[in-house]
Design a protein around this motif. Structure first.
Motif, PDB file in Angstrom:
ATOM      1  N   GLY A 433      31.534 -21.779  74.428  1.00  0.00           N
ATOM      2  CA  GLY A 433      32.033 -22.591  75.422  1.00  0.00           C
ATOM      3  C   GLY A 433      32.261 -23.943  74.839  1.00  0.00           C
ATOM      4  N   PRO A 434      33.065 -24.753  75.540  1.00  0.00           N
ATOM      5  CA  PRO A 434      33.221 -26.103  74.900  1.00  0.00           C
ATOM      6  C   PRO A 434      32.107 -27.090  75.596  1.00  0.00           C
ATOM      7  N   VAL A 435      32.178 -28.284  75.075  1.00  0.00           N
ATOM      8  CA  VAL A 435      31.232 -29.366  75.737  1.00  0.00           C
ATOM      9  C   VAL A 435      32.031 -30.514  75.876  1.00  0.00           C
ATOM     10  N   TYR A 436      31.853 -31.244  76.912  1.00  0.00           N
ATOM     11  CA  TYR A 436      32.570 -32.399  77.161  1.00  0.00           C
ATOM     12  C   TYR A 436      31.989 -33.473  76.621  1.00  0.00           C
ATOM     13  N   ALA A 437      32.999 -33.930  75.589  1.00  0.00           N
ATOM     14  CA  ALA A 437      32.585 -34.989  74.968  1.00  0.00           C
ATOM     15  C   ALA A 437      33.480 -35.820  74.094  1.00  0.00           C
ATOM     16  N   SER A 438      33.083 -36.917  73.414  1.00  0.00           N
ATOM     17  CA  SER A 438      33.987 -37.702  72.727  1.00  0.00           C
ATOM     18  C   SER A 438      34.053 -37.054  71.177  1.00  0.00           C
ATOM     19  N   LYS A 439      35.031 -36.702  70.462  1.00  0.00           N
ATOM     20  CA  LYS A 439      35.086 -36.038  69.284  1.00  0.00           C
ATOM     21  C   LYS A 439      34.404 -37.108  68.007  1.00  0.00           C
ATOM     22  N   ASN A 440      35.040 -38.296  68.192  1.00  0.00           N
ATOM     23  CA  ASN A 440      34.748 -39.099  67.453  1.00  0.00           C
ATOM     24  C   ASN A 440      33.275 -39.575  67.231  1.00  0.00           C
ATOM     25  N   GLN A 441      32.492 -39.674  68.522  1.00  0.00           N
ATOM     26  CA  GLN A 441      31.216 -39.836  68.471  1.00  0.00           C
ATOM     27  C   GLN A 441      30.300 -38.693  67.875  1.00  0.00           C
ATOM     28  N   LEU A 442      30.817 -37.544  68.371  1.00  0.00           N
ATOM     29  CA  LEU A 442      30.184 -36.475  67.892  1.00  0.00           C
ATOM     30  C   LEU A 442      30.414 -36.300  66.206  1.00  0.00           C
ATOM     31  N   ARG A 443      31.607 -36.606  65.723  1.00  0.00           N
ATOM     32  CA  ARG A 443      31.566 -36.573  64.433  1.00  0.00           C
ATOM     33  C   ARG A 443      30.652 -37.707  63.624  1.00  0.00           C
ATOM     34  N   GLN A 444      30.494 -38.895  64.071  1.00  0.00           N
ATOM     35  CA  GLN A 444      29.590 -39.800  63.774  1.00  0.00           C
ATOM     36  C   GLN A 444      28.234 -39.316  63.515  1.00  0.00           C
ATOM     37  N   VAL A 445      27.905 -38.620  64.798  1.00  0.00           N
ATOM     38  CA  VAL A 445      26.484 -37.995  64.885  1.00  0.00           C
ATOM     39  C   VAL A 445      26.220 -36.898  63.766  1.00  0.00           C
ATOM     40  N   PHE A 446      27.059 -36.169  63.699  1.00  0.00           N
ATOM     41  CA  PHE A 446      27.118 -34.821  62.778  1.00  0.00           C
ATOM     42  C   PHE A 446      27.174 -35.476  61.383  1.00  0.00           C
ATOM     43  N   LEU A 447      27.949 -36.343  61.093  1.00  0.00           N
ATOM     44  CA  LEU A 447      27.773 -37.103  59.594  1.00  0.00           C
ATOM     45  C   LEU A 447      26.633 -37.697  59.162  1.00  0.00           C
ATOM     46  N   ASN A 448      25.946 -38.309  60.312  1.00  0.00           N
ATOM     47  CA  ASN A 448      24.740 -38.916  60.004  1.00  0.00           C
ATOM     48  C   ASN A 448      23.775 -38.122  59.821  1.00  0.00           C
ATOM     49  N   MET A 449      23.809 -36.846  60.563  1.00  0.00           N
ATOM     50  CA  MET A 449      22.649 -35.873  60.251  1.00  0.00           C
ATOM     51  C   MET A 449      22.908 -35.232  58.974  1.00  0.00           C
ATOM     52  N   ILE A 450      24.131 -34.729  58.371  1.00  0.00           N
ATOM     53  CA  ILE A 450      24.362 -34.454  56.904  1.00  0.00           C
ATOM     54  C   ILE A 450      23.910 -35.537  56.044  1.00  0.00           C
ATOM     55  N   ALA A 451      24.347 -36.766  56.265  1.00  0.00           N
ATOM     56  CA  ALA A 451      23.939 -37.993  55.214  1.00  0.00           C
ATOM     57  C   ALA A 451      22.230 -38.009  55.128  1.00  0.00           C
ATOM     58  N   ASN A 452      21.834 -37.783  56.368  1.00  0.00           N
ATOM     59  CA  ASN A 452      19.977 -37.889  56.188  1.00  0.00           C
ATOM     60  C   ASN A 452      19.525 -36.758  55.497  1.00  0.00           C
ATOM     61  N   ALA A 453      20.141 -35.502  55.782  1.00  0.00           N
ATOM     62  CA  ALA A 453      19.750 -34.230  55.076  1.00  0.00           C
ATOM     63  C   ALA A 453      20.068 -34.431  53.524  1.00  0.00           C
ATOM     64  N   ARG A 454      20.966 -35.212  53.112  1.00  0.00           N
ATOM     65  CA  ARG A 454      21.299 -35.039  51.535  1.00  0.00           C
ATOM     66  C   ARG A 454      20.363 -36.289  51.124  1.00  0.00           C
ATOM     67  N   ASP A 455      20.074 -37.256  51.836  1.00  0.00           N
ATOM     68  CA  ASP A 455      19.319 -38.400  51.259  1.00  0.00           C
ATOM     69  C   ASP A 455      17.684 -37.677  51.152  1.00  0.00           C
ATOM     70  N   ALA A 456      17.439 -36.619  51.914  1.00  0.00           N
ATOM     71  CA  ALA A 456      16.087 -36.147  52.142  1.00  0.00           C
ATOM     72  C   ALA A 456      15.728 -35.009  51.045  1.00  0.00           C
ATOM     73  N   MET A 457      17.068 -34.837  50.281  1.00  0.00           N
ATOM     74  CA  MET A 457      16.947 -33.760  49.330  1.00  0.00           C
ATOM     75  C   MET A 457      17.166 -34.329  47.925  1.00  0.00           C
ATOM     76  N   PRO A 458      16.615 -35.359  47.297  1.00  0.00           N
ATOM     77  CA  PRO A 458      17.204 -35.831  46.235  1.00  0.00           C
ATOM     78  C   PRO A 458      17.264 -35.148  44.844  1.00  0.00           C
ATOM     79  N   ASP A 459      16.300 -34.053  45.069  1.00  0.00           N
ATOM     80  CA  ASP A 459      16.312 -33.081  43.843  1.00  0.00           C
ATOM     81  C   ASP A 459      16.946 -31.733  44.193  1.00  0.00           C
ATOM     82  N   GLY A 460      17.898 -31.717  45.274  1.00  0.00           N
ATOM     83  CA  GLY A 460      18.417 -30.523  45.682  1.00  0.00           C
ATOM     84  C   GLY A 460      17.810 -29.644  46.810  1.00  0.00           C
ATOM     85  N   GLY A 461      18.358 -28.694  47.245  1.00  0.00           N
ATOM     86  CA  GLY A 461      17.859 -27.813  48.390  1.00  0.00           C
ATOM     87  C   GLY A 461      18.780 -27.029  49.037  1.00  0.00           C
TER      88      GLY A 461
END
Length: 544
Positions: A433-461
């Motif tokens: 089902g859909p969510v009622y949201a701003s796509k750009n804001q959600l993109r920014q949130v998801f990008l931030n989550m991915i960037a944080n995860a990447r920075d937390a795994m400097p040796d891969g994972g």
């Protein structure tokens, strides 16, 4: 001219009493004159002795009948009263003269009952301790215990019946009163038991050795043990942490915790049958007998799990409110700072761009210039984030497919993650089902989550991205196998300008902005993490 006899008593030489009967019979002539007397003597000692014994026995029996407190009534074969002793007079109120010769059935409350009883007497010869009721002189009912037997002569012929009765009116009254009292006590006990069983709080009682004797339904529900498994079979020590039961008894006996023998609303934990710990308040008391000796103890445990959960939620809400207030205050401050710095910063950037056109790429100063321009652009990006934090983009919200947004982002970043030796695992739920949201804001949130995860795994994972529906909420999870977050930092990660990264990588606005975006969408962000065990961010959004 008639015969004459007399009993003569005399003593033998040995001192024995001898009874002799002297008989004299006259002989008459024709003129009716005595001409001769024939005398005879015979020993009647044995006969006189038997007559004396019969007299004494009769007198003895008459004394028994007269002096007995029991009612003794004899009747003839027609049921007429022959004997009516003083005990009967006292019991029924009639005099002997009023009753002798009357029908015995007139004294019975239920005459047909006597007829049935007589049939049994004829069949068996007697009846013992038969409970029945007679009617006294003033129509007063007299309850008796009757023993009835046939009365026979020396040759075995039935002459009538003899009945001996004990007045049990008062005894029966006391017995009925005792039965009524027992019923009242039983009702009171049943009512008390219903109160105990209906109580929403756990009620338990033990003897002075700790053996459980009362265990209500709420105790079953709260602690998991069935009453049949604990009453008389288990000691109270089992449901307390070690040493606690003894400490509770010491507190009840001490005046330091209130009146001696009582303990009120003491914080307590119990151990359920499944091993879980239950928190609540215990009120308990010692039960004493009439001599003041301790006989048992009773405790009422109030399960505060729901209340404590509400308090925790309240604290969480208060913390979230405080966080929102901090974000709002920080937003106003950062907005002012960003606006003040933006204008001169753009002037510096434009100047540097002009200088680039005047210096050839081969010039060593060109590299220094490009470094200065790069840092200025980084500063500009920081200011943009600060403005976004203080006043998010006022974008029009619309029904959005979370899986599509994630697909687009992950497709673009999959190659970059592989370059950092990070494996991507994707598990997207179906029919969310859909969510009622701003796509750009959600993109920014998801990008931030991915960037944080990447920075937390400097040796891969491994980075796992998953979506699923839970009732009317949609859950998006980002789980990494990285370095994790320290426990003391978990409560601060959504604070503005807080970061665990090097200063080169960020200034601590990313998660604060994400938190603000998600809250603005009616959702929430939760984090679970342990050092060196990875981190999981769970974003929840309401389904449209």
């Amino acid at each position: 001219g008639t015969s004459y006899s007399a009993i003569h008593e005399h003593m033998t030489g040995e001192g024995n009493r001898i009874f002799e009967e002297i008989m004299a019979t006259p002989i008459l002539n024709d003129a009716a004159e005595i001409v001769q007397v024939i005398e005879g003597i015979r020993d009647v000692t044995r006969r006189v002795g038997l007559q004396e014994e019969v007299r004494r026995n009769k007198e003895y029996l008459e004394n028994i009948i007269v002096n007995s407190s029991d009612m003794i009534i004899t009747t003839d074969l027609q049921g007429k009263v022959v004997t009516f002793n003083p005990g009967a007079e006292h019991m029924l109120g009639y005099t002997q003269e009023e009753v002798l010769g009357t029908d015995i059935e007139a004294l019975w409350k239920a005459p047909e009952e006597r007829r049935r009883l007589m049939a049994e007497v004829k069949a068996r010869g007697f009846v013992n301790n038969y409970p029945t009721t007679l009617i006294g002189k003033d129509d007063q009912e007299v309850e008796i215990s009757l023993s009835l037997a046939e009365l026979r002569d020396s040759e075995g012929h039935v002459l009538g019946t003899v009945g001996i009765s004990k007045d049990v009116t008062e005894e029966n009254r006391l017995r009925r009163k005792l039965i009524e009292r027992e019923m009242e006590l039983r009702k009171a006990n049943d009512f008390m038991n219903k109160i105990i069983q209906s109580s929403p709080d756990a009620i338990m009682a033990t003897d002075m050795k700790g053996n459980i004797i009362i265990w209500n339904q709420a105790a079953e529900e709260t602690l998991g043990y069935r009453a049949t498994d604990v009453i008389g079979k288990m000691n109270i020590d089992r449901i307390y942490p070690p040493g606690t039961a003894k400490r509770v008894m010491q507190m009840m006996r001490s005046p330091e915790h209130g009146p001696v023998g009582k303990l009120r609303s003491y914080p307590m934990v119990y151990v359920r049958q499944d091993g879980e710990v239950v928190e609540g308040n215990l009120s308990s008391a010692i039960i004493y007998d009439a001599d003041g000796v301790e006989t048992a103890s009773v405790g009422i445990f109030v399960d505060l799990e729901e209340r404590l959960n509400m308090e925790r939620k309240l604290r969480q809400t208060q913390e979230q409110l405080l966080q929102s207030e901090k974000l709002a205050a920080m937003g106003r401050l950062t907005s002012q700072i960003a606006h003040e710095l933006n204008n001169p910063l753009y002037g510096i950037m434009n100047t540097l761009e002009l200088l680039k056109t005047e210096i050839s790429p081969q010039n060593k100063r060109r590299k220094i210039l490009e470094m200065a321009l790069s840092e200025t652009e980084r500063l500009s990006e920081m200011l943009r984030k600060m403005l976004s934090f203080s006043k998010p983009d006022e974008e029009t919200k619309q029904p959005s497919d979370i899986n599509n947004i994630l697909d687009e982002i992950l497709l673009l970043h999959e190659k970059q993650l592989r370059e950092h030796s990070i494996t991507l695992s994707i598990s997207l739920g179906e029919n969310l089902g859909p969510v009622y949201a701003s796509k750009n804001q959600l993109r920014q949130v998801f990008l931030n989550m991915i960037a944080n995860a990447r920075d937390a795994m400097p040796d891969g994972g491994t980075l796992t991205v998953a979506t699923r529906g839970v009732e009317d909420m949609l859950h998006i999870e980002f789980s990494d196998t990285g370095t994790g977050i320290r426990k003391e930092d978990l409560s601060k990660i959504f604070d503005a300008f807080f970061t665990t990264k090097d200063s080169i990588k960020g200034v601590g606005l990313g998660l604060s902005v994400c938190y603000g975006f998600i809250k603005d969408h009616g959702g929430d962000i939760r984090v679970e993490s342990h050092p060196d065990s990875g981190t999981t961010f769970t974003i929840t959004l309401p389904v449209h």
